[in-house]
Design an enzyme around this catalytic site. Structure first.
Site, PDB file in Angstrom:
ATOM      1  N   ARG A 105       4.860 -12.572  10.078  1.00  0.00           N
ATOM      2  CA  ARG A 105       5.441 -11.232   9.948  1.00  0.00           C
ATOM      3  C   ARG A 105       6.813 -11.213  10.567  1.00  0.00           C
ATOM      4  O   ARG A 105       7.044 -11.868  11.586  1.00  0.00           O
ATOM      5  CB  ARG A 105       4.617 -10.263  10.808  1.00  0.00           C
ATOM      6  CG  ARG A 105       3.591  -9.487  10.130  1.00  0.00           C
ATOM      7  CD  ARG A 105       2.988  -8.510  11.131  1.00  0.00           C
ATOM      8  NE  ARG A 105       3.372  -7.155  10.758  1.00  0.00           N
ATOM      9  CZ  ARG A 105       2.821  -6.509   9.740  1.00  0.00           C
ATOM     10  NH1 ARG A 105       1.894  -7.083   9.008  1.00  0.00           N
ATOM     11  NH2 ARG A 105       3.197  -5.297   9.448  1.00  0.00           N
ATOM     12  N   GLU A 131       0.873  -1.164   0.000  1.00  0.00           N
ATOM     13  CA  GLU A 131       0.000   0.000   0.000  1.00  0.00           C
ATOM     14  C   GLU A 131       0.916   1.222   0.000  1.00  0.00           C
ATOM     15  O   GLU A 131       1.787   1.339   0.861  1.00  0.00           O
ATOM     16  CB  GLU A 131      -0.890  -0.011   1.248  1.00  0.00           C
ATOM     17  CG  GLU A 131      -1.926   1.080   1.205  1.00  0.00           C
ATOM     18  CD  GLU A 131      -2.807   1.127   2.454  1.00  0.00           C
ATOM     19  OE1 GLU A 131      -3.492   2.145   2.616  1.00  0.00           O
ATOM     20  OE2 GLU A 131      -2.817   0.165   3.243  1.00  0.00           O
ATOM     21  N   LYS A 164       4.356   0.902   9.399  1.00  0.00           N
ATOM     22  CA  LYS A 164       4.470   2.165   8.665  1.00  0.00           C
ATOM     23  C   LYS A 164       3.852   3.318   9.444  1.00  0.00           C
ATOM     24  O   LYS A 164       4.360   4.423   9.432  1.00  0.00           O
ATOM     25  CB  LYS A 164       3.781   2.028   7.305  1.00  0.00           C
ATOM     26  CG  LYS A 164       4.639   1.318   6.287  1.00  0.00           C
ATOM     27  CD  LYS A 164       3.958   1.281   4.935  1.00  0.00           C
ATOM     28  CE  LYS A 164       2.892   0.218   4.910  1.00  0.00           C
ATOM     29  NZ  LYS A 164       2.342  -0.040   3.587  1.00  0.00           N
TER      30      LYS A 164
END
Ligand code: ATP
Ligand code: MG
Length: 571
Positions: free
Chosen positions: A270, A46, A280
């Site tokens: 992750r 994204e 982020k």
């Protein structure tokens, strides 16, 4: 002292490490699950921030596994959220993927598919599988139920198809304000999986999109867009992190209802690293609050940050291969990442001598005005790199910490009466010290033994216990050196007292700037990005702030390998 020993476990595995995703791919290829089509993956960032080392793990899987099987990888920007996305991020993400050494086959944006996604939404409405809901976001949340209680059907759930089509088209035409209505999938409000409880497919957002401008005022949700985008690109293996495991039934539901290409989602763990954060949103907060100098601050775990700090793409890829994948989340010691950086730089970084906190050393019996050059290896790990010339003269700099007027037990470096080796130079013996008005040592005086030229043992076989690095004062170039330490003081920066946020754990000493450092003259022309081993100190890289005559270096990583020690202790 040999500071450049390759670590014991530095060999790359000859066989690929076990990886359950690779196993799935092998099986699928064997079963010809996708016919003769090559394996297709995608990396779907994204564009709402810069990539970090966690993304590197995903990139290495998406691109690395496809490469291994002769497949292809697309780079697809998941730009379904018009309000947070920017072109700056798109550009940085492309630069970072290339820097890691991968190349994409197709470059796509989820927004490329807005028309198709809209058509499919109409198809689901016509099939009675989607409806326009007038509940507010709050009401939708309140009627969703909990993990133990089923949700309630929306009062709009049974709207006739024609009314749904009409309202959805008017949503698209911009007739309603933000949040007034949503399009929801009609699945099952009592499903034990919350994601299946009539999830929202479209929301109204009157905002300009970085690519589609004002063409749309309804935007698909991640869940509705992602699987269909995969399917359009005929992605065979769609890897994502474990938090999406609960979304997999929904991913499949849309694809099955639409009867389109069956991409399969596979979840992996992750990457989490101690002493830093891989989110982020939180990294953006550090940037916005000016806790760091920017996304590329060398203390940041972003790819642009660690690149500026001197990490190599090879080191990051080796690290990602070594952490592997699993089906449960864990946390990786940041020392392991640093280990792979050291291991790679040990192989490739030219050696140089640099004195960070200089102390003047005067050789009283060396003729004034005289100088000579010694030959030193550029890289003992790489004989092909050749040799370099290092000038020597009567006045040198050594590291302040390499001298003690009153040496404690176990201190073998220079002190009054003690003899040491100057690396590639001579043996010197300390005869006296000079102090300034404040009583601080300003000069160390020595005599040298001409029979030890090149730093070799003298004919009488005398030995010394320490070897120091040094720089000739008359020849030295000056530099600023930035030393970095962990960004946070706690292994888990999110562990805070009530009422605090993670910034409470920022390490106030994560940056130390040294000026007036003395470097051997071969570094005068070093350009941004060049990496060196400063002997006995660590790996350093020329910062992008560096200018001719005003050199700036970053410490990439110190020499001491705590990870190798941890490994040894465990074995
Ligand atoms: P963040 O929480 O930092 O915003 P994200 O998951 O929202 O991360 P995306 O841009 O959506 O970021 O991620 C692109 C891809 O990278 C996704 O497939 C995601 O699962 C993967 N990814 C993101 N963070 C990590 C991580 N820490 N470890 C492994 N993969 C990750
Ligand atoms: Mg995301």
């Amino acid at each position: 002292m040999n500071t450049s020993k390759p670590s014991a476990e530095s060999k790359e595995p000859a066989e690929p490490r076990p990886n359950f995703i690779r196993d799935i791919m092998v099986e699928d290829l064997k079963a010809k699950k996708y016919g003769d089509a090559v394996l297709q993956t995608r990396f779907p960032p994204e564009p709402n921030g810069y990539l970090h080392i966690g993304h590197a793990k995903a990139i290495c899987l998406d691109f690395g596994l496809a490469d291994e099987f002769g497949g292809r990888t697309n780079l697809r920007f998941d730009d379904t959220n018009p309000e947070k996305e920017e072109t700056e991020y798109v550009d940085s993400i492309m630069a970072d993927v290339k820097w890691l050494g991968f190349h994409w086959e197709g470059l796509f944006y989820a927004s490329d598919y807005f028309d198709q996604l809209y058509q499919w939404a109409l198809q689901l409405i016509r099939a009675g599988k989607a409806f326009v809901c007038d509940l507010s976001a709050d009401e939708v949340r309140r009627t969703r139920g909990t993990l133990t209680e089923p949700g309630q059907n929306s009062p709009y759930r049974d709207r006739p198809v024609e009314e749904n089509l009409n309202l959805f088209e008017r949503m698209r035409a911009g007739e309603f304000p933000d949040g007034a209505r949503t399009l929801r999938a009609k699945i099952d409000m009592s499903s034990p999986n919350m994601n299946m409880r009539d999830p929202v497919m479209y929301r109204i957002v009157h905002a300009s999109h970085h690519r589609t401008g004002d063409q749309w005022c309804i935007y698909p949700t991640y869940d509705y867009a992602h699987g269909q985008s995969d399917s359009i690109e005929r992605v065979t293996h769609s890897m994502c992190t474990l938090e999406f495991a609960d979304h997999q039934p929904l991913y499949r539901w849309y694809i099955e209802q639409l009867g389109i290409f069956p991409s399969q989602q596979i979840e992996f763990d992750r990457l989490n690293l101690t002493y830093t954060l891989l989110s982020k949103r939180k990294l953006l907060q550090l940037v916005n609050e000016k806790r760091v100098s920017g996304w590329d601050d060398p203390r940041m775990p972003t790819l642009c940050g660690i690149r500026r700090r001197g990490y190599t793409p090879e080191a990051i890829r080796n690290f990602c291969a070594a952490v592997g994948v699993s089906r449960t989340n864990g946390t990786t010691d940041i020392a392991m990442l640093e280990h792979f950086v050291r291991e790679d730089l040990n192989r490739r970084a030219p050696r140089a001598m640099a004195v960070l906190r200089p102390l003047k050393l005067v050789i009283d019996n060396y003729p004034e005005g005289q100088s000579e050059e010694f030959e030193a290896q550029v890289n003992p790990e790489d004989p092909a790199a050749g040799t370099r010339q290092v000038p020597f003269s009567r006045v040198l700099y050594i590291e302040q910490e390499d001298f003690r007027e009153e040496p404690p037990k176990g201190f073998f470096r220079l002190s009054p009466g003690r003899e040491v080796r100057l690396r590639a130079g001579y043996f010197v013996t300390c005869s006296s010290v000079v102090k300034n008005a404040k009583g601080e040592i300003s000069e160390v005086h020595c005599t040298y033994d001409p029979a030890t030229r090149g730093g070799n043992n003298p004919p009488d076989g005398r030995k010394v216990k320490a070897t120091l690095h040094w720089v000739s004062a008359a020849h030295a170039v000056e530099a600023e050196v930035r030393l970095y330490d962990k960004l946070f003081t706690k292994p888990d920066p999110n562990q805070v007292e009530e009422g605090q946020d993670f910034t409470a754990n920022l390490n106030p000493d994560s940056l130390e700037v040294l000026t007036g450092c003395k470097l051997e003259p071969s570094l005068a022309a070093a350009t941004a990005g060049a990496r060196y081993q400063f002997e006995r100190l660590g790996y350093f890289c020329v910062d992008s702030d560096s200018r001719p005559g005003k050199l700036v270096f970053n410490r990439t990583v110190a020499l001491k390998d705590t990870w190798a020690k941890i490994q040894k202790a465990g074995s």
